[in-house]
Design a protein around this motif. Structure first.
Motif, PDB file in Angstrom:
ATOM      1  N   ASN A  48       0.751  -0.891   0.285  1.00  0.00           N
ATOM      2  CA  ASN A  48      -0.499  -0.147  -0.019  1.00  0.00           C
ATOM      3  C   ASN A  48       1.216   1.173  -0.242  1.00  0.00           C
ATOM      4  O   ASN A  48       1.282   2.087   1.329  1.00  0.00           O
ATOM      5  N   LEU A  49       1.814   1.949  -0.739  1.00  0.00           N
ATOM      6  CA  LEU A  49       1.668   3.314  -1.613  1.00  0.00           C
ATOM      7  C   LEU A  49       1.312   3.700  -1.926  1.00  0.00           C
ATOM      8  O   LEU A  49       0.537   3.624  -2.859  1.00  0.00           O
ATOM      9  N   ALA A  55       8.891   8.871  -1.211  1.00  0.00           N
ATOM     10  CA  ALA A  55       9.850  10.244  -1.323  1.00  0.00           C
ATOM     11  C   ALA A  55      10.225  10.166   0.087  1.00  0.00           C
ATOM     12  O   ALA A  55      11.526  10.296   0.500  1.00  0.00           O
ATOM     13  N   LEU A  56       9.663   9.559   0.558  1.00  0.00           N
ATOM     14  CA  LEU A  56       9.667   9.555   2.129  1.00  0.00           C
ATOM     15  C   LEU A  56      10.931   8.567   2.168  1.00  0.00           C
ATOM     16  O   LEU A  56      12.467   9.004   3.322  1.00  0.00           O
ATOM     17  N   GLY A  57      11.163   7.501   1.479  1.00  0.00           N
ATOM     18  CA  GLY A  57      12.195   6.916   1.525  1.00  0.00           C
ATOM     19  C   GLY A  57      13.753   7.907   1.210  1.00  0.00           C
ATOM     20  O   GLY A  57      14.882   7.193   1.786  1.00  0.00           O
ATOM     21  N   ARG A  58      13.227   8.036   0.382  1.00  0.00           N
ATOM     22  CA  ARG A  58      14.059   9.213  -0.269  1.00  0.00           C
ATOM     23  C   ARG A  58      15.146  10.381   1.333  1.00  0.00           C
ATOM     24  O   ARG A  58      15.925  10.445   1.095  1.00  0.00           O
ATOM     25  N   PHE A  59      13.535  10.647   1.350  1.00  0.00           N
ATOM     26  CA  PHE A  59      13.945  11.765   2.220  1.00  0.00           C
ATOM     27  C   PHE A  59      15.257  11.174   3.723  1.00  0.00           C
ATOM     28  O   PHE A  59      16.133  12.038   4.099  1.00  0.00           O
ATOM     29  N   VAL A 103      -0.403   7.769   9.744  1.00  0.00           N
ATOM     30  CA  VAL A 103       0.804   9.099  10.333  1.00  0.00           C
ATOM     31  C   VAL A 103       2.341   9.072  10.990  1.00  0.00           C
ATOM     32  O   VAL A 103       3.424   8.910   9.997  1.00  0.00           O
ATOM     33  N   ARG A 104       1.663   7.421  11.484  1.00  0.00           N
ATOM     34  CA  ARG A 104       3.003   6.656  12.304  1.00  0.00           C
ATOM     35  C   ARG A 104       3.019   5.643  10.886  1.00  0.00           C
ATOM     36  O   ARG A 104       5.057   6.048  11.072  1.00  0.00           O
ATOM     37  N   THR A 105       3.147   5.679   9.916  1.00  0.00           N
ATOM     38  CA  THR A 105       3.361   4.206   9.159  1.00  0.00           C
ATOM     39  C   THR A 105       4.227   5.766   7.816  1.00  0.00           C
ATOM     40  O   THR A 105       5.664   5.530   8.213  1.00  0.00           O
ATOM     41  N   ALA A 106       3.318   6.885   7.982  1.00  0.00           N
ATOM     42  CA  ALA A 106       4.445   7.776   7.188  1.00  0.00           C
ATOM     43  C   ALA A 106       5.991   7.914   8.273  1.00  0.00           C
ATOM     44  O   ALA A 106       7.214   7.690   7.699  1.00  0.00           O
ATOM     45  N   VAL A 107       5.990   8.637   9.395  1.00  0.00           N
ATOM     46  CA  VAL A 107       6.764   8.798  10.075  1.00  0.00           C
ATOM     47  C   VAL A 107       8.376   7.480  10.100  1.00  0.00           C
ATOM     48  O   VAL A 107       9.755   7.846   9.805  1.00  0.00           O
ATOM     49  N   SER A 256       2.185  15.104   4.034  1.00  0.00           N
ATOM     50  CA  SER A 256       2.639  15.930   4.757  1.00  0.00           C
ATOM     51  C   SER A 256       3.589  15.972   5.866  1.00  0.00           C
ATOM     52  O   SER A 256       3.708  16.823   6.332  1.00  0.00           O
ATOM     53  N   VAL A 257       3.768  14.779   6.407  1.00  0.00           N
ATOM     54  CA  VAL A 257       4.431  14.497   7.058  1.00  0.00           C
ATOM     55  C   VAL A 257       5.999  14.478   6.572  1.00  0.00           C
ATOM     56  O   VAL A 257       6.867  14.975   6.563  1.00  0.00           O
ATOM     57  N   LEU A 258       6.212  14.632   4.949  1.00  0.00           N
ATOM     58  CA  LEU A 258       7.218  15.235   4.239  1.00  0.00           C
ATOM     59  C   LEU A 258       7.533  16.239   4.282  1.00  0.00           C
ATOM     60  O   LEU A 258       8.847  16.318   4.840  1.00  0.00           O
ATOM     61  N   GLU A 259       6.790  17.053   3.980  1.00  0.00           N
ATOM     62  CA  GLU A 259       7.073  18.288   4.501  1.00  0.00           C
ATOM     63  C   GLU A 259       7.474  19.179   6.113  1.00  0.00           C
ATOM     64  O   GLU A 259       7.875  20.033   6.142  1.00  0.00           O
TER      65      GLU A 259
END
Length: 390
Positions: A48-49, A55-59, A103-107, A256-259
């Motif tokens: 589920n991407l 982009a979060l992995g690149r970050f 949000v937790r998954t994104a972090v 939003s988490v990336l930003e």
């Protein structure tokens, strides 16, 4: 008489054709084909991407380069809920009521330099009663926020094309007609996230993310008819495409988490997004931090940044021949269009800092272990400058 026979013959043929398409045998055949297609392509589990998950992995790999040697940042969230009340069953439960887990998954996608600290006191108390012992990690920041907007039908457009023809008279009168209808309606979902310092319980100024995603509701309708002096038959095709709101919210959360964390770390996170634009908050924070450094710390930061370009300069905080040669080489290869610049000013140093080469391949990314918790959370420029002066 001949005309009447032709009319009834054509009508019988059309009815027979439609009836043949609607037989039980054909219906079962179509149903089985659809089931096999879904089993082959749709029912298998997939990752589920969202479009911004990569982009979060690149970050995370960007932080490995920009924040090498800096302490780990520990994050925690309060409950991120629906503030529009449209998740209520009385309103049809149109959107999820709690997106905290998203949000937790994104972090957690970011990597080892940004670690999420769960908060489950009931579980810990229950385990402690059984004799379990735990170490406690206090977070550096809290993420707060909510789904703040859900506007239906903020914009819409439709188009109908119709055509008809009629010929003959009396019993031989024939009419043909058809129309094509397309309708597109956009709705909007908005998410607000803010960053709170855990130690002071104050919001970090200007560190927030407020983004909107549009959800498309598209429908199509095709009609055709054929008539013979009062007797007519026709067909109608309808289609509808509705983008999933839950999937749209996950995309909104990842962006939003990336930003939010990109701003908090003063790193050019927009480079992780295709066609991303510089964030004025990050640019201004770095400009103020750089201009506040002494000349020695500026030179130290310049030398640290040159090392990120692969230049083997020593961090001496002096403008030695080695540093001069490395600067001339990097600017000639990458920023020749700028002409002569003074890297002791922000205008001259900005492209060097924000243009640090990024290697998105995981296998080639710098494998530098993050510093365990205990260090200070200094701004990017200050931290690098202090390290250079050590």
């Amino acid at each position: 008489m001949m005309k009447r026979k032709l009319r009834w013959g054509a009508l019988a043929l059309a009815v027979a054709t439609l009836a043949g398409c609607a037989t039980t045998e054909n219906a079962l055949k179509d149903a089985n084909a659809l089931l096999q297609e879904r089993e082959a392509d749709k029912l298998l589990p997939v990752t589920n991407l969202s479009p911004y998950a990569l982009a979060l992995g690149r970050f995370g790999r960007m932080l490995d380069i920009y924040k090498a040697g800096d302490p780990v940042i520990y994050m925690q969230t309060r409950s991120i809920l629906d503030a529009t009340n449209l998740s209520s069953p009385l309103a049809g439960a149109e959107i999820p009521g709690d997106i905290t887990e998203m949000v937790r998954t994104a972090v957690n996608r970011i990597g080892a330099r940004v670690v999420y600290v769960p908060y489950h006191p009931d579980y810990l108390v229950s385990q402690a009663q059984l004799g379990a012992k735990f170490g406690v990690t206090m977070p550096d920041f809290l993420i707060t926020g909510a789904l703040t907007e859900f506007d239906r039908a903020i914009a819409g457009a439709g188009r109908v094309n119709s055509a008809g023809i009629e010929f003959g008279k009396g019993d031989g009168k024939v009419t043909l007609g058809g129309d094509i209808k397309r309708t597109a309606i956009y709705s909007a979902l908005a998410l607000d996230l803010n960053l709170v310092s855990f130690s002071t319980q104050q919001m970090v100024p200007q560190i927030q993310a407020s983004n909107v995603v549009k959800v498309l509701n598209f429908s199509s309708e095709d009609n055709a008819s054929l008539g013979f002096y009062g007797d007519a038959f026709g067909f109608k095709l309808e289609g509808k495409y509705l983008q999933g709101r839950h999937s749209a919210i996950r995309t909104l959360v990842d962006l939003s988490v990336l930003e939010l964390i990109g701003k908090a770390t003063n790193t050019p996170y927009w480079r992780c997004i295709p066609n991303g634009k510089p964030d004025p908050v990050v640019v201004e924070n770095m400009r103020a931090a750089y201009n506040g450094l002494t000349p020695e710390l500026k030179l130290g930061l310049i030398q640290v940044t040159l090392r990120k370009y692969g230049e083997s300069v020593q961090v001496t905080q002096k403008y030695d021949a080695e540093t001069q040669q490395a600067l001339e080489k990097v600017y000639a290869q990458r920023y020749a269009a700028l002409g002569s610049v003074d890297v002791m000013t922000w205008q001259g140093f900005e492209p060097l800092f924000f243009g640090v080469p990024m290697v998105w391949d995981v296998a080639q990314a710098p494998a530098q272990a993050p510093v365990p918790k205990g260090g200070s959370q200094a701004p990017a420029a200050s931290a690098a400058g202090e390290k250079a002066g050590a």
